[in-house]
Design a protein around this motif. Structure first.
Motif, PDB file in Angstrom:
ATOM      1  N   PHE A   1      56.137 115.007 -72.320  1.00  0.00           N
ATOM      2  CA  PHE A   1      55.817 113.460 -72.522  1.00  0.00           C
ATOM      3  C   PHE A   1      54.964 113.235 -73.155  1.00  0.00           C
TER       4      PHE A   1
ATOM      5  N   ASP B   1      60.499 110.707 -62.393  1.00  0.00           N
ATOM      6  CA  ASP B   1      61.495 111.652 -61.971  1.00  0.00           C
ATOM      7  C   ASP B   1      62.602 112.571 -62.468  1.00  0.00           C
ATOM      8  N   THR B   2      61.954 113.572 -63.568  1.00  0.00           N
ATOM      9  CA  THR B   2      61.854 114.442 -63.626  1.00  0.00           C
ATOM     10  C   THR B   2      61.454 115.607 -63.272  1.00  0.00           C
TER      11      THR B   2
ATOM     12  N   PRO C   1      57.706 100.943 -66.264  1.00  0.00           N
ATOM     13  CA  PRO C   1      58.624 101.610 -66.858  1.00  0.00           C
ATOM     14  C   PRO C   1      58.860 102.600 -67.338  1.00  0.00           C
ATOM     15  N   THR C   2      58.336 103.019 -68.338  1.00  0.00           N
ATOM     16  CA  THR C   2      58.453 104.558 -69.121  1.00  0.00           C
ATOM     17  C   THR C   2      57.547 105.560 -68.140  1.00  0.00           C
TER      18      THR C   2
ATOM     19  N   ASP D   1      57.741 105.390 -65.013  1.00  0.00           N
ATOM     20  CA  ASP D   1      58.539 105.869 -63.625  1.00  0.00           C
ATOM     21  C   ASP D   1      59.937 106.607 -64.092  1.00  0.00           C
ATOM     22  N   LYS D   2      60.031 106.610 -65.089  1.00  0.00           N
ATOM     23  CA  LYS D   2      61.187 107.876 -65.992  1.00  0.00           C
ATOM     24  C   LYS D   2      60.629 108.824 -66.017  1.00  0.00           C
ATOM     25  N   LEU D   3      59.191 108.543 -66.623  1.00  0.00           N
ATOM     26  CA  LEU D   3      58.404 110.299 -66.801  1.00  0.00           C
ATOM     27  C   LEU D   3      58.711 110.991 -64.946  1.00  0.00           C
TER      28      LEU D   3
END
Length: 122
Positions: free
Chosen positions: A13, A38-39, A31-32, A34-36
């Motif tokens: 990322f 989740d990986t 939010p970005t 938080d998505k990271l």
């Protein structure tokens, strides 16, 4: 300002910080982030632009909340963080505080962005 970098290797990322980073910039970025998280494994390339001026209103407080919160909850997920900058103070700060950063940390010059991406992916 915080921008997501395109053209990152699989599983890496990338972000670029520039200008003054205010609290609102970090709240919008949450939010970005938080998505990271989740990986699973976290591998980051952070480019600090030559025009980076530091934190604006509320930036430092929000950065500390976001950063420490993420590190505490996801400490074991961090693998590699590549910091890319030609500013001498950034390099000194990263070396001074490397012991606080989970995973591996390495500093690269702006001309070494491709090497930073490769290292982060490795």
């Amino acid at each position: 300002m915080i921008d997501v970098l395109p053209d990152m290797p699989e599983g890496v990322f990338g972000i670029r910080v520039s200008g003054r980073v205010a609290g609102d910039d970090l709240r919008d970025f949450r939010p970005t982030m938080d998505k990271l998280l989740d990986t699973g494994e976290i591998r980051i390339v952070e480019v600090i632009s030559p025009d980076y001026e530091g934190f604006g209103p509320g930036g430092l407080a929000e950065d500390l909340k976001l950063g420490f919160g993420v590190m505490m909850r996801h400490h074991s997920a961090f693998r590699r963080i590549a910091v890319v900058s030609d500013m001498e103070w950034v390099s000194r700060a990263m070396h001074a505080f490397a012991w606080m950063v989970p995973g591996e940390l390495k500093v690269f010059g702006l001309g070494e962005l491709d090497a930073a991406k490769e290292w982060a992916a490795g």
